[in-house]
Design a protein around this motif. Structure first.
Motif, PDB file in Angstrom:
ATOM      1  N   ARG B 318       0.837  -1.203   0.000  1.00  0.00           N
ATOM      2  CA  ARG B 318       0.000   0.000   0.000  1.00  0.00           C
ATOM      3  C   ARG B 318       0.874   1.257   0.000  1.00  0.00           C
ATOM      4  NH1 ARG B 318      -1.785   3.630  -0.980  1.00  0.00           N
ATOM      5  NH2 ARG B 318      -3.750   4.688  -0.533  1.00  0.00           N
ATOM      6  N   ILE B 319       1.931   1.234   0.786  1.00  0.00           N
ATOM      7  CA  ILE B 319       2.823   2.401   0.838  1.00  0.00           C
ATOM      8  C   ILE B 319       3.571   2.539  -0.494  1.00  0.00           C
ATOM      9  CG2 ILE B 319       4.729   3.513   2.072  1.00  0.00           C
ATOM     10  CD1 ILE B 319       3.990   1.811   4.524  1.00  0.00           C
ATOM     11  N   GLN B 320       3.910   1.415  -1.096  1.00  0.00           N
ATOM     12  CA  GLN B 320       4.543   1.483  -2.422  1.00  0.00           C
ATOM     13  C   GLN B 320       3.647   2.248  -3.390  1.00  0.00           C
ATOM     14  OE1 GLN B 320       5.224  -2.746  -3.014  1.00  0.00           O
ATOM     15  NE2 GLN B 320       7.425  -2.528  -2.659  1.00  0.00           N
ATOM     16  N   GLY B 321       2.318   2.051  -3.257  1.00  0.00           N
ATOM     17  CA  GLY B 321       1.365   2.793  -4.089  1.00  0.00           C
ATOM     18  C   GLY B 321       1.495   4.298  -3.877  1.00  0.00           C
ATOM     19  N   CYS B 322       1.688   4.730  -2.619  1.00  0.00           N
ATOM     20  CA  CYS B 322       1.864   6.163  -2.348  1.00  0.00           C
ATOM     21  C   CYS B 322       3.097   6.693  -3.082  1.00  0.00           C
ATOM     22  CB  CYS B 322       2.021   6.415  -0.847  1.00  0.00           C
ATOM     23  SG  CYS B 322       0.516   6.150   0.072  1.00  0.00           S
ATOM     24  N   PHE B 323       4.175   5.920  -3.029  1.00  0.00           N
ATOM     25  CA  PHE B 323       5.390   6.372  -3.714  1.00  0.00           C
ATOM     26  C   PHE B 323       5.152   6.460  -5.229  1.00  0.00           C
ATOM     27  CE2 PHE B 323       7.617   5.469   0.243  1.00  0.00           C
ATOM     28  CZ  PHE B 323       8.602   6.451   0.243  1.00  0.00           C
ATOM     29  N   ARG B 324       4.392   5.537  -5.750  1.00  0.00           N
ATOM     30  CA  ARG B 324       4.206   5.477  -7.200  1.00  0.00           C
ATOM     31  C   ARG B 324       3.277   6.581  -7.706  1.00  0.00           C
ATOM     32  NH1 ARG B 324       2.025   0.495 -10.846  1.00  0.00           N
ATOM     33  NH2 ARG B 324       3.165   1.073 -12.717  1.00  0.00           N
ATOM     34  N   TYR B 325       2.237   6.867  -6.953  1.00  0.00           N
ATOM     35  CA  TYR B 325       1.209   7.796  -7.446  1.00  0.00           C
ATOM     36  C   TYR B 325       1.277   9.153  -6.731  1.00  0.00           C
ATOM     37  CZ  TYR B 325      -0.417   3.364  -9.286  1.00  0.00           C
ATOM     38  OH  TYR B 325      -0.472   2.159  -9.922  1.00  0.00           O
ATOM     39  N   SER B 326       1.139   9.144  -5.412  1.00  0.00           N
ATOM     40  CA  SER B 326       1.098  10.425  -4.704  1.00  0.00           C
ATOM     41  C   SER B 326       2.445  11.126  -4.805  1.00  0.00           C
ATOM     42  CB  SER B 326       0.726  10.217  -3.242  1.00  0.00           C
ATOM     43  OG  SER B 326      -0.548   9.622  -3.161  1.00  0.00           O
ATOM     44  N   GLN B 327       3.516  10.348  -4.757  1.00  0.00           N
ATOM     45  CA  GLN B 327       4.828  10.973  -4.846  1.00  0.00           C
ATOM     46  C   GLN B 327       5.397  10.880  -6.245  1.00  0.00           C
ATOM     47  OE1 GLN B 327       6.427   9.526  -0.775  1.00  0.00           O
ATOM     48  NE2 GLN B 327       6.542  11.726  -1.129  1.00  0.00           N
ATOM     49  N   ASN B 328       4.655  10.302  -7.148  1.00  0.00           N
ATOM     50  CA  ASN B 328       5.066  10.239  -8.553  1.00  0.00           C
ATOM     51  C   ASN B 328       6.519   9.787  -8.659  1.00  0.00           C
ATOM     52  OD1 ASN B 328       4.437  10.565 -11.324  1.00  0.00           O
ATOM     53  ND2 ASN B 328       5.522  12.517 -11.356  1.00  0.00           N
ATOM     54  N   GLY B 329       6.868   8.802  -7.836  1.00  0.00           N
ATOM     55  CA  GLY B 329       8.277   8.439  -7.710  1.00  0.00           C
ATOM     56  C   GLY B 329       8.571   6.994  -8.054  1.00  0.00           C
ATOM     57  N   THR B 330       9.574   6.482  -7.403  1.00  0.00           N
ATOM     58  CA  THR B 330      10.078   5.133  -7.631  1.00  0.00           C
ATOM     59  C   THR B 330       9.678   4.285  -6.435  1.00  0.00           C
ATOM     60  OG1 THR B 330      11.958   6.195  -8.681  1.00  0.00           O
ATOM     61  CG2 THR B 330      12.188   3.859  -8.170  1.00  0.00           C
ATOM     62  N   VAL B 331       9.345   3.040  -6.686  1.00  0.00           N
ATOM     63  CA  VAL B 331       8.826   2.190  -5.618  1.00  0.00           C
ATOM     64  C   VAL B 331       9.977   1.551  -4.831  1.00  0.00           C
ATOM     65  CG1 VAL B 331       7.602   0.025  -5.223  1.00  0.00           C
ATOM     66  CG2 VAL B 331       6.625   1.760  -6.742  1.00  0.00           C
ATOM     67  N   SER B 414       3.615  17.744  -8.204  1.00  0.00           N
ATOM     68  CA  SER B 414       2.488  17.276  -7.403  1.00  0.00           C
ATOM     69  C   SER B 414       2.169  15.817  -7.747  1.00  0.00           C
ATOM     70  CB  SER B 414       1.285  18.176  -7.620  1.00  0.00           C
ATOM     71  OG  SER B 414       0.272  17.877  -6.668  1.00  0.00           O
ATOM     72  N   PHE B 415       1.150  15.273  -7.090  1.00  0.00           N
ATOM     73  CA  PHE B 415       0.735  13.877  -7.312  1.00  0.00           C
ATOM     74  C   PHE B 415       0.267  13.682  -8.754  1.00  0.00           C
ATOM     75  CE2 PHE B 415      -2.709  16.233  -5.179  1.00  0.00           C
ATOM     76  CZ  PHE B 415      -3.804  16.025  -6.013  1.00  0.00           C
ATOM     77  N   ASN B 416       0.343  12.451  -9.237  1.00  0.00           N
ATOM     78  CA  ASN B 416      -0.081  12.181 -10.608  1.00  0.00           C
ATOM     79  C   ASN B 416      -1.541  11.701 -10.675  1.00  0.00           C
ATOM     80  OD1 ASN B 416      -0.130   9.264 -10.393  1.00  0.00           O
ATOM     81  ND2 ASN B 416       2.120   9.281 -10.529  1.00  0.00           N
ATOM     82  N   TRP B 417      -2.030  11.484 -11.878  1.00  0.00           N
ATOM     83  CA  TRP B 417      -3.438  11.092 -12.060  1.00  0.00           C
ATOM     84  C   TRP B 417      -3.831   9.835 -11.302  1.00  0.00           C
ATOM     85  CZ3 TRP B 417      -3.625  10.463 -18.103  1.00  0.00           C
ATOM     86  CH2 TRP B 417      -3.269  11.670 -18.726  1.00  0.00           C
ATOM     87  N   GLY B 418      -2.852   8.996 -10.988  1.00  0.00           N
ATOM     88  CA  GLY B 418      -3.181   7.714 -10.363  1.00  0.00           C
ATOM     89  C   GLY B 418      -3.352   7.802  -8.855  1.00  0.00           C
ATOM     90  N   ALA B 419      -3.086   8.980  -8.261  1.00  0.00           N
ATOM     91  CA  ALA B 419      -3.105   9.107  -6.796  1.00  0.00           C
ATOM     92  C   ALA B 419      -4.535   9.168  -6.262  1.00  0.00           C
ATOM     93  CB  ALA B 419      -2.340  10.365  -6.380  1.00  0.00           C
ATOM     94  N   GLY B 420      -4.694   8.740  -5.025  1.00  0.00           N
ATOM     95  CA  GLY B 420      -6.005   8.812  -4.378  1.00  0.00           C
ATOM     96  C   GLY B 420      -6.542  10.231  -4.322  1.00  0.00           C
ATOM     97  N   MET B 421      -5.673  11.215  -4.130  1.00  0.00           N
ATOM     98  CA  MET B 421      -6.114  12.605  -4.028  1.00  0.00           C
ATOM     99  C   MET B 421      -6.631  13.138  -5.367  1.00  0.00           C
ATOM    100  SD  MET B 421      -6.423  14.300  -1.316  1.00  0.00           S
ATOM    101  CE  MET B 421      -6.178  13.778   0.382  1.00  0.00           C
ATOM    102  N   HIS B 422      -6.371  12.371  -6.420  1.00  0.00           N
ATOM    103  CA  HIS B 422      -6.913  12.783  -7.719  1.00  0.00           C
ATOM    104  C   HIS B 422      -8.369  12.334  -7.874  1.00  0.00           C
ATOM    105  CE1 HIS B 422      -6.687  14.564 -11.583  1.00  0.00           C
ATOM    106  NE2 HIS B 422      -6.773  13.444 -12.270  1.00  0.00           N
ATOM    107  N   GLN B 423      -8.908  11.714  -6.857  1.00  0.00           N
ATOM    108  CA  GLN B 423     -10.344  11.444  -6.844  1.00  0.00           C
ATOM    109  C   GLN B 423     -11.019  12.628  -6.163  1.00  0.00           C
ATOM    110  OE1 GLN B 423     -10.712   7.636  -4.913  1.00  0.00           O
ATOM    111  NE2 GLN B 423      -9.177   6.758  -6.282  1.00  0.00           N
ATOM    112  N   VAL B 424     -11.956  13.233  -6.868  1.00  0.00           N
ATOM    113  CA  VAL B 424     -12.537  14.488  -6.373  1.00  0.00           C
ATOM    114  C   VAL B 424     -13.213  14.289  -5.023  1.00  0.00           C
ATOM    115  CG1 VAL B 424     -14.254  16.267  -6.855  1.00  0.00           C
ATOM    116  CG2 VAL B 424     -12.729  15.497  -8.668  1.00  0.00           C
ATOM    117  N   ASP B 425     -13.883  13.129  -4.848  1.00  0.00           N
ATOM    118  CA  ASP B 425     -14.592  12.928  -3.575  1.00  0.00           C
ATOM    119  C   ASP B 425     -13.605  12.838  -2.406  1.00  0.00           C
ATOM    120  OD1 ASP B 425     -13.594  10.504  -4.451  1.00  0.00           O
ATOM    121  OD2 ASP B 425     -15.358   9.339  -3.858  1.00  0.00           O
ATOM    122  N   ARG B 426     -12.486  12.143  -2.635  1.00  0.00           N
ATOM    123  CA  ARG B 426     -11.503  12.013  -1.551  1.00  0.00           C
ATOM    124  C   ARG B 426     -10.880  13.367  -1.227  1.00  0.00           C
ATOM    125  NH1 ARG B 426      -7.650   6.981  -1.619  1.00  0.00           N
ATOM    126  NH2 ARG B 426      -9.758   6.141  -1.866  1.00  0.00           N
TER     127      ARG B 426
END
Lengths: 509, 509
Positions: B318-331, B414-426
């Motif tokens: 799950r944290i790897q997902g944060c690195f990949r999407y929210s941090q637009n980084g490397t896992v 900033s975060f990329n399209w795949g991040a949870g924060m890119h969901q408007v409801d969240r």
């Protein structure tokens, strides 16, 4: 003796053994079919010419039973250890050679199956639960724990149950329960049967009798999982969720995969297992048993700093240690499907348990310091009387049909020097609390210490961290353990007890 | 315009700006040192010729303050937004150009430090706690959250605090508290000061004044950690252990390393961070805040099946997902020191929380469905009035001295399209509950929906899973989200609101 002549001698011995067995089987067939004239009625009268049983299950199937088990039973009928108005008079007329011949013949017969009994699905499921899961909390191991995953039985003392008639099974369990039949080796069956009520005896018997040829009992898997909502629980009275609550879908599938690895590591984590041990061998009741380092308690205990590797270990890292030392195998990656499945299984089992609060059940029970220094010599005697039945005189475990039922305690298929069980105090705590199956607490503390010392003085695979010398490696990794046999198996061998390196090599060539 | 002439033009503009600034600084120096003859007494009379402050701290240090902040304050004194018997009459005599010149000069002065106040260590530690940790549970962010990790201040509205005199700091906090000083932008300082008592105001002021040049406030680390014994807690009233209970030794060190990554991901997980965001930007109060998906709730929630990748995810995954999407980084690898540290930090925070029981605080708060379809146009207005102060008119965040203080909400950092924060409801749930810092709940639900839509309609890095087309990728990964701006930043650009791609490129060349 040079190698070619050694091979010739071995071939000659093999040939003689084959010829003897062929002769014994013929003789056995003759006694079963025609009896011993003037002394013994043909076995076939009741049990059928191929030992298939008869009287709609009143006379048990004896085909395919382990030969040693048949021998033991017939001698017991003959010599008074077991009594039956029908069998005892017959057995009196049999010589040791007759008995051996009958056993050889019957073991070779394909077990036949009675028509399945009529039973409601709910009764079958109750039986299946006891057969596959047992009720460890009340000292009742699953039937499969000792009779094997296919209920195939184990030489010399444990009969196969698959395909036996329910009438015979329930009659014997009732006889164990009432004491009419002697409680069996280590009194195991007497203890177990006294823990069951008559309904449960019926359930178990009917379920086993319902199994068809080749079927292996599996943990029941309800079409609709039992509704289960995790609730906070106190760490010291914690009860994991029931098997029947494993949810449907991919999450539940992964829990089940983790459970499968736990049950049969060499089969389900074949790539990583380095021996024939499974997780459940040291963590009874599929990791649930509070007396053998339960996995729910481990789940809430990690990450933790461990002196063993000088690192804070996640649960994944801790399990990697089990693969490396207890299973003497290869370490799965932290994000391998196998480790994820095990962690998920443990997580699910810990539902409701508070994080970071150590339950009393965590780890193995600790014994008080021994009154006398643990003695492998005394331990060898404890082993012979209480352990060899299941683990073998040579410590290499027992099974049947190529399947390991009881784990090897030393030798090339057991844990290596680096494993936790190679610490005498830990092994003693485990043995005292949980061994033999269903009879935990029956050894004295000193017996547990002694037999732990004995087991750990036997030869076993080297610590994979070994470097340069035993002394140097021990100083690095094993210096603070008392009654230590780290790298000292050679001393063990000098004791002349069972399980010498020669036997090991012989059993493993 | 061709590239060479473009560069020439840029160089020319740069030169003009440098010359203007040099002129302004000279003029500023003259006004500070000599005043405006007949109208304004020299600033140096009270604040010193280099703005170093005076009267043993009664007259604040103004050297090194952000120029825009100085301008705002002087204009406020002049125009009545802020009142002071000394400053107001002076400011009346200053033109906009004078003010700008003073600000330019003072910003360039090296901040000087008053002699450190005499204070007991226990008072300093109390102050340090508030400065570095705040008291988020009562809506009081740490001072460093807005004034920067080095209390360096942020253009245009947030002053530097480092080295300021304790008399001035406490006088201002008291003035905010009583309402004598207007509550400041978004009323933030008014709210915060009203949450402190006089002792706390003293503690904070003395601690800040005690900092020496270059020192950065750090979370207090008691020599002897507070004794803490995890106890089972109810999931809905859970309180994580205090910072002061982080144990000594390698386990505690790893917790602190995890906390450091959480606080400043680009610095402490530099190898993996792909932008300037840190974990704490979305999970306030270092992952403790129950209103922004606290990490203690996440700890007991995983492993869980996620539709996002069709797998049961461990916490590591799950944290790897944060690195990949929210941090637009490397896992990072599942067993990397960074992931182990984060998991260990979360584990420690979850001490006493039951496994697998979902606390009410888990995830982000859910808003009711919006009354009107969320509108980026309306959202742009909310953004301008409530968000731009900290996140910048261009959404690229704000900082000072090369250090990011407020995170970019869109753009390449900033975060990329795949991040949870890119969901408007969240995003809407998070914004409503927690934004602006210390003023959560002040926007209406519709405003939160609208501004979330606005932010998510801005350009940002592509989902790393992108393949073939936006439509195809959206169908695979983002199909079931309402008010969706997945891959639709181009529409966002058409709105003509701040934060166009041109600005992005300009700000990031």
């Amino acid at each position: 003796m040079k190698l070619p002549s050694l091979m010739l001698a071995a071939a000659a011995i093999g040939l003689i053994a084959m010829q003897f067995n062929a002769w014994a089987a013929d003789t056995g067939e003759s006694i079963v079919g025609q009896g011993v004239p003037g002394k013994v009625t043909p076995c076939a009268t009741c049990h059928g010419v191929r030992g298939e049983g008869g009287g709609d299950g009143v006379f048990p199937r004896v085909a395919g039973l382990p030969a040693a088990y048949i021998e033991t039973q017939l001698k017991a009928f003959r010599d008074g250890g077991r009594s039956s108005p029908l069998m005892s008079p017959m057995a009196v007329g049999l010589s040791d050679a007759d008995i051996s011949a009958i056993a050889t013949y019957l073991e070779r017969q394909q077990p036949m199956f009675f028509a399945p009994p009529k039973a409601e699905p709910v009764q079958l499921e109750r039986g299946q639960n006891l057969v596959t899961l047992g009720r460890w909390a009340q000292g009742i191991p699953s039937c499969t724990s000792c009779h094997g995953a296919a209920l195939q039985g184990v030489e010399p003392a444990i009969p196969s149950l698959a395909g036996q008639s329910w009438q015979y099974l329930s009659a014997q369990l009732e006889a164990y329960r009432s004491g009419q039949r002697a409680p069996g080796p280590l009194q195991l069956m007497g203890r177990i049967a006294r823990g069951l009520n008559s309904q449960e005896i019926q359930d178990v018997s009917v379920y086993i009798a319902s199994l068809r040829p080749g079927a292996r009992p599996e943990i029941p898997r309800p079409a609709t999982p039992e509704p289960y909502r995790a609730k906070p629980q106190s760490p010291d009275t914690f009860v994991p969720p029931p098997e029947s609550a494993i949810p449907a879908g991919p999450y539940g599938e992964l829990i089940r995969f983790g459970q499968s690895i736990f049950e049969d590591t060499p089969k389900h984590a074949a790539h990583y297992a380095g021996n024939t041990l499974s997780c459940r061998n040291c963590h009874l009741d599929r990791g649930r048993d509070p007396k053998s380092s339960p996995m729910w308690a481990a789940y809430v205990h990690y990450p933790e700093y461990r002196k063993k590797d000088g690192l804070v270990n996640t649960l994944q890292m801790r399990i990697q240690g089990c693969f490396r030392y207890s299973q003497n195998g290869t370490v799965p990656d932290a994000d391998s499907r196998e480790l994820t499945a095990l962690v998920t299984y443990f997580y699910w089992m810990a539902s409701g348990l508070p994080v970071g609060v150590t339950p009393k059940a965590a780890g193995y029970p600790k014994l008080n310091a021994p009154q006398a220094i643990p003695s492998p010599e005394r331990g060898a005697r404890v082993y012979a009387s209480s352990c060899a039945l299941c683990h073998g005189d040579n410590g290499l475990g027992r099974g049947r049909g190529g399947e390991q039922v009881f784990p090897p305690l030393w030798g090339p298929q057991s844990f290596n020097w680096g494993a936790g069980m190679h610490q005498v105090d830990r092994a003693a705590g485990f043995i005292k609390a949980s061994m033999p199956y269903g009879a935990g607490g029956t050894l004295t503390d000193q017996e547990a210490w002694d037999v732990a010392a004995y087991v750990n003085s036997r030869p076993r695979p080297q610590d994979p961290r070994f470097s340069e010398s035993v002394e140097k490696t021990r100083a690095l990794y094993h210096s603070d353990h008392e009654y230590d046999y780290y790298g000292r198996e050679i001393d063990g061998l000098l004791l002349g007890a069972p399980g010498t390196l020669e036997q090991w090599e012989k059993s493993n060539k």
